[in-house]
Design a protein around this motif. Sequence first.
Motif, PDB file in Angstrom:
ATOM      1  N   GLY A 134       0.811  -1.214   0.000  1.00  0.00           N
ATOM      2  CA  GLY A 134       0.000   0.000   0.000  1.00  0.00           C
ATOM      3  C   GLY A 134       0.843   1.261   0.000  1.00  0.00           C
ATOM      4  N   LEU A 135       1.930   1.256   0.785  1.00  0.00           N
ATOM      5  CA  LEU A 135       2.819   2.417   0.817  1.00  0.00           C
ATOM      6  C   LEU A 135       3.448   2.664  -0.557  1.00  0.00           C
ATOM      7  N   ALA A 136       3.817   1.585  -1.246  1.00  0.00           N
ATOM      8  CA  ALA A 136       4.395   1.739  -2.583  1.00  0.00           C
ATOM      9  C   ALA A 136       3.380   2.345  -3.551  1.00  0.00           C
ATOM     10  N   PHE A 137       2.137   1.879  -3.496  1.00  0.00           N
ATOM     11  CA  PHE A 137       1.100   2.439  -4.363  1.00  0.00           C
ATOM     12  C   PHE A 137       0.848   3.908  -4.036  1.00  0.00           C
ATOM     13  N   LYS A 138       0.787   4.214  -2.740  1.00  0.00           N
ATOM     14  CA  LYS A 138       0.519   5.591  -2.335  1.00  0.00           C
ATOM     15  C   LYS A 138       1.626   6.530  -2.791  1.00  0.00           C
ATOM     16  N   ARG A 139       2.879   6.129  -2.562  1.00  0.00           N
ATOM     17  CA  ARG A 139       3.988   6.997  -2.949  1.00  0.00           C
ATOM     18  C   ARG A 139       4.067   7.175  -4.471  1.00  0.00           C
ATOM     19  N   LYS A 140       3.835   6.111  -5.207  1.00  0.00           N
ATOM     20  CA  LYS A 140       3.906   6.220  -6.669  1.00  0.00           C
ATOM     21  C   LYS A 140       2.792   7.130  -7.194  1.00  0.00           C
ATOM     22  N   TRP A 141       1.596   7.005  -6.599  1.00  0.00           N
ATOM     23  CA  TRP A 141       0.482   7.882  -6.995  1.00  0.00           C
ATOM     24  C   TRP A 141       0.795   9.331  -6.652  1.00  0.00           C
ATOM     25  N   GLN A 142       1.348   9.572  -5.470  1.00  0.00           N
ATOM     26  CA  GLN A 142       1.704  10.939  -5.079  1.00  0.00           C
ATOM     27  C   GLN A 142       2.750  11.528  -6.010  1.00  0.00           C
ATOM     28  N   ASN A 143       3.752  10.745  -6.357  1.00  0.00           N
ATOM     29  CA  ASN A 143       4.795  11.243  -7.259  1.00  0.00           C
ATOM     30  C   ASN A 143       4.227  11.614  -8.617  1.00  0.00           C
ATOM     31  N   ARG A 144       3.311  10.803  -9.101  1.00  0.00           N
ATOM     32  CA  ARG A 144       2.703  11.093 -10.398  1.00  0.00           C
ATOM     33  C   ARG A 144       1.845  12.354 -10.336  1.00  0.00           C
ATOM     34  N   ARG A 145       1.078  12.507  -9.263  1.00  0.00           N
ATOM     35  CA  ARG A 145       0.223  13.692  -9.109  1.00  0.00           C
ATOM     36  C   ARG A 145       1.062  14.959  -8.970  1.00  0.00           C
ATOM     37  N   LYS A 146       2.158  14.858  -8.233  1.00  0.00           N
ATOM     38  CA  LYS A 146       3.042  16.024  -8.101  1.00  0.00           C
ATOM     39  C   LYS A 146       3.620  16.420  -9.452  1.00  0.00           C
ATOM     40  N   ARG A 291       5.951  -6.541  -9.397  1.00  0.00           N
ATOM     41  CA  ARG A 291       6.100  -6.913 -10.799  1.00  0.00           C
ATOM     42  C   ARG A 291       7.475  -6.537 -11.338  1.00  0.00           C
ATOM     43  N   SER A 292       7.936  -5.326 -10.989  1.00  0.00           N
ATOM     44  CA  SER A 292       9.226  -4.837 -11.481  1.00  0.00           C
ATOM     45  C   SER A 292       9.769  -3.783 -10.530  1.00  0.00           C
ATOM     46  N   LYS A 293      11.004  -3.361 -10.744  1.00  0.00           N
ATOM     47  CA  LYS A 293      11.619  -2.313  -9.926  1.00  0.00           C
ATOM     48  C   LYS A 293      10.828  -1.015 -10.010  1.00  0.00           C
ATOM     49  N   ASP A 294      10.226  -0.752 -11.148  1.00  0.00           N
ATOM     50  CA  ASP A 294       9.478   0.498 -11.336  1.00  0.00           C
ATOM     51  C   ASP A 294       8.267   0.585 -10.409  1.00  0.00           C
ATOM     52  N   ASP A 295       7.800  -0.541  -9.905  1.00  0.00           N
ATOM     53  CA  ASP A 295       6.596  -0.553  -9.059  1.00  0.00           C
ATOM     54  C   ASP A 295       6.904  -0.369  -7.570  1.00  0.00           C
ATOM     55  N   LEU A 296       8.186  -0.294  -7.237  1.00  0.00           N
ATOM     56  CA  LEU A 296       8.601  -0.044  -5.853  1.00  0.00           C
ATOM     57  C   LEU A 296       9.474   1.213  -5.828  1.00  0.00           C
ATOM     58  N   PRO A 297       8.908   2.362  -5.451  1.00  0.00           N
ATOM     59  CA  PRO A 297       9.666   3.614  -5.453  1.00  0.00           C
ATOM     60  C   PRO A 297      10.960   3.505  -4.642  1.00  0.00           C
ATOM     61  N   GLU A 298      12.039   3.961  -5.236  1.00  0.00           N
ATOM     62  CA  GLU A 298      13.355   3.846  -4.614  1.00  0.00           C
ATOM     63  C   GLU A 298      13.430   4.568  -3.277  1.00  0.00           C
ATOM     64  N   GLU A 299      12.691   5.671  -3.114  1.00  0.00           N
ATOM     65  CA  GLU A 299      12.789   6.445  -1.874  1.00  0.00           C
ATOM     66  C   GLU A 299      12.223   5.724  -0.665  1.00  0.00           C
ATOM     67  N   LEU A 300      11.513   4.611  -0.884  1.00  0.00           N
ATOM     68  CA  LEU A 300      10.995   3.834   0.240  1.00  0.00           C
ATOM     69  C   LEU A 300      12.021   2.830   0.764  1.00  0.00           C
ATOM     70  N   ILE A 301      13.095   2.628   0.023  1.00  0.00           N
ATOM     71  CA  ILE A 301      14.126   1.669   0.408  1.00  0.00           C
ATOM     72  C   ILE A 301      15.217   2.381   1.187  1.00  0.00           C
ATOM     73  N   PHE A 302      15.542   1.850   2.361  1.00  0.00           N
ATOM     74  CA  PHE A 302      16.586   2.432   3.204  1.00  0.00           C
ATOM     75  C   PHE A 302      17.892   1.661   3.018  1.00  0.00           C
ATOM     76  N   HIS A 303      19.003   2.400   3.051  1.00  0.00           N
ATOM     77  CA  HIS A 303      20.329   1.804   2.916  1.00  0.00           C
ATOM     78  C   HIS A 303      21.091   2.081   4.198  1.00  0.00           C
ATOM     79  N   ILE A 304      21.402   1.027   4.948  1.00  0.00           N
ATOM     80  CA  ILE A 304      22.064   1.203   6.238  1.00  0.00           C
ATOM     81  C   ILE A 304      23.467   0.594   6.190  1.00  0.00           C
TER      82      ILE A 304
END
Length: 500
Positions: A134-146, A291-304
Amino acid sequence: MVLSRPASESDLSVLSTSASRYVRDSLPRYKMPESSIPKEAAYQIIHDELLLDCKPKLNLASFVTTLMEPECDKLVMESINKNYVDMDEYPVTTELHNRCVNMIARLFHTPLGESEDAIGVGTVGSSEAIMLAGLAFKRKWQNRRKAEGKPFGKPNIVTGANVQVCWEKFARYFEVELKEVNVREGYYVMDPVKAVEMVDENTICVAAILGSTYNGEFEDVKLLNDLLLEKNKQTGWDTPIHVDAASGGFIAPFIYPELEWDFRLPLVKSINVSGHKYGLVYAGIGWNIWRSKDDLPEELIFHIKYLGAEQSTFTLNFSKGSSQIIAQYYQLIRLGQEGYKNIMENCHENAMVLKEGLEKTGRFEILSKDDGVPVVAFSLKNKKAGHDEFVVSEMLRRFGWIVPAYPMPAGAQHVIVLRVVIRAEFSRTLAERLVHDVTTVLHELDKLPPKVSSEVEENGDNGIVSKRKSDLETQREVTTHWKNYVIAQKEIKRQKVMAS
């Protein structure tokens, strides 16, 4: 000479736990005790109290696996002290996780090359997996709307009213409006036509259920995809689909291979599945596949970097046990497609045995489908004596069975249903035994006095007449009364346990 000596009060080397003072004292309930107790006493007292729980195998309310092979149990215990998040320290465990993701992704027909890695993550269950999707869908929708210069503050998601509570949690926790399609009597899943009608420019996705919690039925994901493709074409929107395959994701690929519900459909962008349900692992493991990398916004992934090496993470929690991940890999390679197919076919056949046995009583209407998750949902045909499904559920507990009774979701809440989940560890013998015990309960109900309610109204001719309530009013009144009775009885039992 006296060679023996009295044992001290805390010495259990010569005294059994049952002969010690520890069984004479109540266990702490609110405050940590000041002093320690021997390990044998702590184990025995807790073990004895846990005997009051039901037997997991007879808990037919749950979809969760309660039995694995001893070899798998051994692997679980060998890895129970490994924290999965320490990927640099436990690289083989991480590799097994990735293998699971790749195998499950290909099971769902993810468009991948032969040696291409899939995009997915292991979670503590489908609830976390759904939150991440759900977070991935929400962020991708927000990015598109922006990017389009449009408002992005009122996202919504379309589901059926039959969704599991985790979807309501996602909507409430992450401030997304939940638009539910009500079910109706005789049709207890989301109607794809009505769902697509509810889609607007603020819809981040439509969630379809492959295996409803209420009756095990598969929703028509193919029809939803086709209708949504047409609406997207007409409106210029790009509304995607998420498939909640928590229950059905390890069933459909093996016994309904021709059913199109997964990444074969272009609008399906992510799928969650519960490894601890028909993935055949103990509670604590779920998966989400994109489905693909494009469906998971990169900004949701943390690098520690502070655990020894740089690593990527996309989870709601941090620390997590490794045991269930390893157990999932064991099941995938131990059983293979052949083993999973045989187990799911057995579950389906045992569900049919139970269904046919219930039908032979002539007392039940079956509300589940033959195709779907191996669940048998059934409702009493005749409640004229006032004894309903809640009474049947309570009386079955006497035989050890946990069979839940509950109302259907919004749109059909007047329909009360009993539901039996057929898991891998539920044998043909148990199915036949359950039919026998249900029949016994029905015979006992027939001997009980009726609980028919009536209301009294004044007659204009100075007389008083009795007016029977409608069947629906009677059913609702009896249901409410029985619920209150059961709650009261449980409270009495709880108080007795506390008092002892």
